[in-house]
Design a protein around this motif. Sequence first.
Motif, short mmCIF file in Angstrom:
data_model
loop_
_atom_site.label_atom_id
_atom_site.label_comp_id
_atom_site.label_asym_id
_atom_site.label_seq_id
_atom_site.Cartn_x
_atom_site.Cartn_y
_atom_site.Cartn_z
N ALA A 4 0.96 -0.85 0.65
CA ALA A 4 -0.26 0.18 0.22
C ALA A 4 0.62 1.14 -0.09
O ALA A 4 0.65 1.97 -1.02
N TYR A 5 2.25 1.20 0.72
CA TYR A 5 3.30 2.59 0.79
C TYR A 5 3.38 2.69 -1.02
O TYR A 5 3.16 4.28 -0.71
N LEU A 6 3.88 1.52 -1.69
CA LEU A 6 4.27 1.83 -3.24
C LEU A 6 3.27 2.65 -3.63
O LEU A 6 2.78 3.33 -4.89
N LEU A 7 1.71 1.76 -3.74
CA LEU A 7 0.78 2.73 -4.54
C LEU A 7 0.65 3.82 -3.87
O LEU A 7 -0.02 4.42 -4.91
N GLU A 13 3.52 11.19 -6.70
CA GLU A 13 4.44 10.99 -7.70
C GLU A 13 3.74 11.93 -8.49
O GLU A 13 3.93 12.47 -9.49
N GLN A 14 2.54 11.01 -9.28
CA GLN A 14 1.78 11.32 -10.05
C GLN A 14 1.57 12.93 -10.42
O GLN A 14 1.27 13.87 -10.73
N ALA A 15 0.65 13.39 -8.48
CA ALA A 15 0.14 14.28 -8.43
C ALA A 15 1.35 15.35 -8.29
O ALA A 15 0.93 16.41 -8.87
N ALA A 20 3.98 20.02 -11.10
CA ALA A 20 5.18 20.25 -10.88
C ALA A 20 5.49 21.66 -11.97
O ALA A 20 6.76 22.08 -12.58
N ASN A 21 4.50 21.61 -13.44
CA ASN A 21 4.85 22.95 -14.09
C ASN A 21 4.50 24.18 -13.36
O ASN A 21 4.38 24.21 -12.54
N GLU A 22 5.22 25.04 -14.51
CA GLU A 22 5.48 26.83 -13.69
C GLU A 22 4.46 27.36 -13.89
O GLU A 22 4.13 28.41 -12.75
N VAL A 23 2.55 26.98 -14.03
CA VAL A 23 1.55 27.72 -13.78
C VAL A 23 1.49 27.20 -12.22
O VAL A 23 0.80 28.05 -11.18
N TRP A 24 1.60 25.37 -11.55
CA TRP A 24 0.94 25.58 -9.88
C TRP A 24 2.49 25.22 -9.59
O TRP A 24 1.91 24.38 -8.61
#
Length: 74
Positions: A4-7, A13-15, A20-24
């Motif tokens: 469950a920790y890896l999930l 990581e997806q979020a 991570a883009n420059e807008v947000w």
Amino acid sequence: MPTAYLLAKDRIEQARAMLANEVWFDAGMDHLLSVALARLDELDAGLSDDAPKVVPNPSQASPRIRLMPWLDKP
């Protein structure tokens, strides 16, 4: 089968990648996500039989990270 920790780590990581883009991008949020990812790694490593069981010594504890620093303001 992943733990469950890896999930949970995969979802964070997806979020993090989406935000991570420059807008947000927000450095504080990025730091909190990296702390969460590191903690999930520690928890997952603790599940293996090879990992030594380390009990933290409260006298040697690192300074706590303020999760809601805006609450410290008067």
